[in-house]
Structures are given as structure tokens and as C-alpha cells.
Enzyme design. Structure first.
Site, PDB file in Angstrom:
ATOM      1  N   HIS A 142      11.318   7.859  13.578  1.00 44.79           N
ATOM      2  CA  HIS A 142      10.258   6.946  13.438  1.00 44.79           C
ATOM      3  C   HIS A 142       8.764   7.646  13.309  1.00 44.79           C
ATOM      4  O   HIS A 142       7.769   7.538  14.094  1.00 44.79           O
ATOM      5  CB  HIS A 142       9.958   5.790  14.430  1.00 44.79           C
ATOM      6  CG  HIS A 142       9.360   4.732  13.818  1.00 44.79           C
ATOM      7  ND1 HIS A 142       9.749   3.422  14.183  1.00 44.79           N
ATOM      8  CD2 HIS A 142       8.393   4.523  12.887  1.00 44.79           C
ATOM      9  CE1 HIS A 142       8.680   2.345  13.298  1.00 44.79           C
ATOM     10  NE2 HIS A 142       7.868   3.196  12.711  1.00 44.79           N
ATOM     11  N   ARG A 174       1.066  -1.349  -0.072  1.00 45.43           N
ATOM     12  CA  ARG A 174      -0.055   0.099   0.149  1.00 45.43           C
ATOM     13  C   ARG A 174       0.730   1.529  -0.026  1.00 45.43           C
ATOM     14  O   ARG A 174       0.775   2.149  -0.734  1.00 45.43           O
ATOM     15  CB  ARG A 174      -0.790   0.080   1.204  1.00 45.43           C
ATOM     16  CG  ARG A 174      -1.836  -1.202   1.386  1.00 45.43           C
ATOM     17  CD  ARG A 174      -2.767  -0.855   2.699  1.00 45.43           C
ATOM     18  NE  ARG A 174      -3.651  -1.952   2.874  1.00 45.43           N
ATOM     19  CZ  ARG A 174      -3.202  -3.203   3.193  1.00 45.43           C
ATOM     20  NH1 ARG A 174      -2.030  -3.398   3.840  1.00 45.43           N
ATOM     21  NH2 ARG A 174      -4.172  -4.163   3.531  1.00 45.43           N
ATOM     22  N   ILE A 175       1.867   1.214   0.970  1.00 45.44           N
ATOM     23  CA  ILE A 175       2.511   2.499   0.902  1.00 45.44           C
ATOM     24  C   ILE A 175       3.481   2.542  -0.071  1.00 45.44           C
ATOM     25  O   ILE A 175       3.692   3.757  -0.702  1.00 45.44           O
ATOM     26  CB  ILE A 175       3.220   2.598   2.346  1.00 45.44           C
ATOM     27  CG1 ILE A 175       2.301   2.449   3.439  1.00 45.44           C
ATOM     28  CG2 ILE A 175       4.282   3.746   2.500  1.00 45.44           C
ATOM     29  CD1 ILE A 175       2.821   2.336   5.180  1.00 45.44           C
ATOM     30  N   GLU A 212      15.912   1.406  17.918  1.00 44.71           N
ATOM     31  CA  GLU A 212      15.422   2.681  18.105  1.00 44.71           C
ATOM     32  C   GLU A 212      15.819   3.339  19.469  1.00 44.71           C
ATOM     33  O   GLU A 212      14.675   3.417  20.259  1.00 44.71           O
ATOM     34  CB  GLU A 212      13.851   2.607  17.771  1.00 44.71           C
ATOM     35  CG  GLU A 212      13.865   2.301  15.942  1.00 44.71           C
ATOM     36  CD  GLU A 212      12.889   2.694  15.064  1.00 44.71           C
ATOM     37  OE1 GLU A 212      11.698   2.739  15.752  1.00 44.71           O
ATOM     38  OE2 GLU A 212      12.889   2.516  14.012  1.00 44.71           O
ATOM     39  N   ARG A 216      11.057  -0.495   8.196  1.00 47.07           N
ATOM     40  CA  ARG A 216      11.687  -1.105   9.376  1.00 47.07           C
ATOM     41  C   ARG A 216      13.301  -0.907   9.435  1.00 47.07           C
ATOM     42  O   ARG A 216      13.746  -1.446   8.377  1.00 47.07           O
ATOM     43  CB  ARG A 216      11.151  -2.370   9.699  1.00 47.07           C
ATOM     44  CG  ARG A 216       9.760  -2.607  10.212  1.00 47.07           C
ATOM     45  CD  ARG A 216       9.311  -1.884  11.567  1.00 47.07           C
ATOM     46  NE  ARG A 216       8.145  -2.075  12.080  1.00 47.07           N
ATOM     47  CZ  ARG A 216       6.971  -1.232  11.943  1.00 47.07           C
ATOM     48  NH1 ARG A 216       7.644   0.007  11.196  1.00 47.07           N
ATOM     49  NH2 ARG A 216       5.870  -1.544  12.250  1.00 47.07           N
TER      50      ARG A 216
END
Ligand code: DGY
Length: 329
Positions: free
Chosen positions: A287, A158-159, A269, A240
């Protein structure tokens, strides 16, 4: 009167979702300024039947063991590498995620990083804030134009599809790799070409990562991949962090093996290694791909709708293991 179901929300989310849940449930809210620690999460799980959690909450066998009454879990994220879906399925527990509502926000963020890297936005902004005004000059801060360059989409979901569609204004040939089958929409609308990974790396000027993190995609971008990319290439990652071998990327950027990178996600992260943050040819953000009010309200609403459907025996709008739902749900 039957007791209202109790939902553990592991961290405060936008009111749009909480308000929906409050109509039918009592809420146990986690902290508003940080994720729950592992200990807090497991302790909170002990009595929980319904949990709405975050992408940093590890929903694995140990979590399920600590939550013997659990009947359903809703992730406040589209990515679900934090969930052991196979284990949830084995235990008959439905787990849900939040696709679609953050597609535009994340695709736009990928573009923000492309331009920030190509036109050295962060690097020059930092200088000015430090009181340094580099005089205009024919050779100062030369960047790259994006129009007409080849856009490479790694993970045409989708993205990735949304990001590719947004390239229309920049007349970019599009190549892509990955996906279980060809992306017909991309091929028909944009003439996009599906290439094997190695050819894809060689063809793209901009490589934008949108694949989910799986054992197959972990460290897909390693030293060998960077060696195949163009020396002028820009890598963008809003997917990711562990899809990229960060040590190999750092080495490739330091050596000028590729031109630059825009990174919204990282292998770990937490405070980032200085070897990475000291590079001039990167733009880094914490993020924030889905961090727009619209997307976050959408995520909160969808997570709440997933949860409400599970607890009323209905069909959640986005269930990752629908096979465990009651027949007819
Ligand atoms: C997701 O939803 O998976 C993003 O990484 C955070 O919004």
C-alpha cells in the site's frame, strides 16, 4: 487569552502539515511507527474536538459515541471507506479527505506495477538476490510488451484519468467503466470508450482498478469477472483491496486464467496468505501508492488546511459532507 484548540493527530504525519497546525493549535500526537490501536483511538477521542486521522482509523458510530465533543475530522487519505460519512452527517460533524495531491504518485505506482508484472521484474530480481543467475536464453523470462495494448480503467476518477493520460507514450487504446457519468476528458483527449463492465473485462489487456470501495464495488472482481478477462490480461490494483475477491484472484492466477497481477492493496492488510505470496505471476507492494515525499507532504498540508478551515469556521478545501458546514462557511 483564549485557549488554543487541541488537535489529536492519530499518527505522526509529515512536518509540512504539523507546522501549519502548530501555528494555531496544540497537538496531541499519536505514535510515529504504527497506527493507534482501536482502544487508543477511542480513549484519545474522549476529549477531542478536532481529529486528524489515518485510513486505518475506523471513524464510525462507535468512534463518534466515544468522541462526544468532536467538531470535525480530517482524513490523511483520499479514500474514505474508513469513515461512516452518513453517520457523521447525521451528527452534524464535517469530515474531510485529501484528493488531488496523491493523484500523480498513485497513477505512477499503477504503471510501476504494470511494467513490473509484464516484464517479470520482481520475479527475476528475487532470483538474482538468491544468487541464481539464469543464463541468457531465447526463451528465458519472456514477458509482454505494453505498447499498443488496450488499457482498461476501472473507476475513471482523478487517479484513473491520470493513469490513462500517462498511457499516451505507449499508444494504447483506452476503455473504461464505472463513474456516474461519461468522462469527457478521457473520451476527447484519448478517444477512450466507456463500456459496460462485462465488455470492459473482455476488451482490456491491462485492467487497472481506481474505483472507491463501496458496497457496489466490493468484490466486483470475482471468479465470474476473471473468467471474462483475457488469459493474457494483467490486473493492477492500487485502489482498495476488497474490490477484488482475493481468493478468486488467487485461483485465477494459479490456474493461469489471467496472466498476472500487480497488487498494492489487499483484502486484509496484514501478513498476506501464502497461497497469494507463493504465486510467481504477481508483484506485491505494501500500500505505497501515495508514498512519495511530494504526495505525503501534499496530503499532510491538505489535511491540515481542512482542519484549520473547520476550526476557524471556514470552508475546508475538501469536505465530504459540506451540507453540515455553517451557512456562509
Ligand atoms: C488514500 O489516500 O486513500 C491511499 O490509499 C493512501 O494514500
Amino acid at each position: 487569552m483564549a485557549a488554543r484548540p487541541v488537535v489529536l493527530v492519530t499518527r505522526m504525519i509529515p512536518e509540512a502539515g504539523l507546522a501549519l497546525l502548530r501555528q494555531r493549535c496544540d497537538l496531541r500526537l499519536g505514535p510515529d511507527d504504527r497506527p493507534m490501536t482501536r482502544e487508543e483511538l477511542l480513549a484519545g477521542a474522549a476529549e477531542a474536538k478536532w481529529v486528524l486521522g489515518q485510513l486505518v482509523d475506523r471513524i464510525d458510530a462507535a468512534f463518534f459515541d466515544a468522541a462526544p465533543r468532536l467538531r470535525g475530522y480530517a482524513n490523511y487519505a483520499v479514500g474514505f471507506d474508513n469513515i461512516d460519512v452518513a453517520e457523521a452527517t447525521r451528527r452534524g460533524i464535517p469530515v474531510c479527505n485529501t484528493p488531488d495531491v496523491l493523484t500523480v504518485a498513485t497513477a505512477e505506482m499503477a504503471w510501476a506495477l504494470v511494467f513490473a508484472v509484464a516484464r517479470r521484474v520482481a520475479e527475476t530480481d528475487t532470483l538474482l538476490r538468491r544468487g541464481i543467475w539464469p543464463a541468457w536464453g531465447p526463451f528465458t523470462f519472456l514477458g509482454q510488451e505494453i505498447t499498443g495494448k488496450t488499457l482498461g480503467i476501472y473507476g475513471p476518477g482523478r487517479i484513473g484519468t491520470a493513469m490513462a493520460r500517462m498511457s499516451r507514450g505507449f499508444s494504447m487504446p483506452v476503455v473504461y467503466t464505472g463513474g456516474r457519468r461519461p468522462n469527457e476528458a478521457l473520451e476527447k483527449e484519448l478517444g477512450a470508450r466507456r463500456l459496460p463492465f462485462e465488455e470492459f473485462l473482455e476488451a482490456a489487456d491491462i485492467v487497472s482498478i481506481h474505483a472507491p470501495l463501496t458496497p457496489e464495488t466490493r468484490h466486483a472482481f470475482d471468479a465470474a469477472a476473471f473468467a471474462r478477462m483475457k488469459p493474457t490480461a494483467i490486473l493492477v490494483n492500487t485502489g482498495r483491496g476488497p474490490i477484488v475477491d482475493e481468493a478468486a484472484l488467487t485461483a485465477a492466477l494459479a490456474a493461469g486464467r489471467i496472466a498476472g497481477a500487480g497488487l498494492d492493496v489487499f483484502e486484509v492488510e496484514a501478513p498476506l496468505p501464502e497461497s497469494l505470496t507463493s504465486l510467481q505471476n504477481i508483484v506485491i507492494t505494501p500500500h505505497i501508492g501515495s508514498a512519495t515525499q511530494t504526495a505525503r507532504d501534499g496530503m499532510a498540508t491538505l489535511a491540515a488546511r481542512n482542519l484549520l478551515a473547520m476550526l476557524t469556521g471556514g470552508r475546508p478545501p475538501s469536505c465530504l459532507n459540506p451540507e453540515v458546514l455553517e451557512p456562509g462557511a
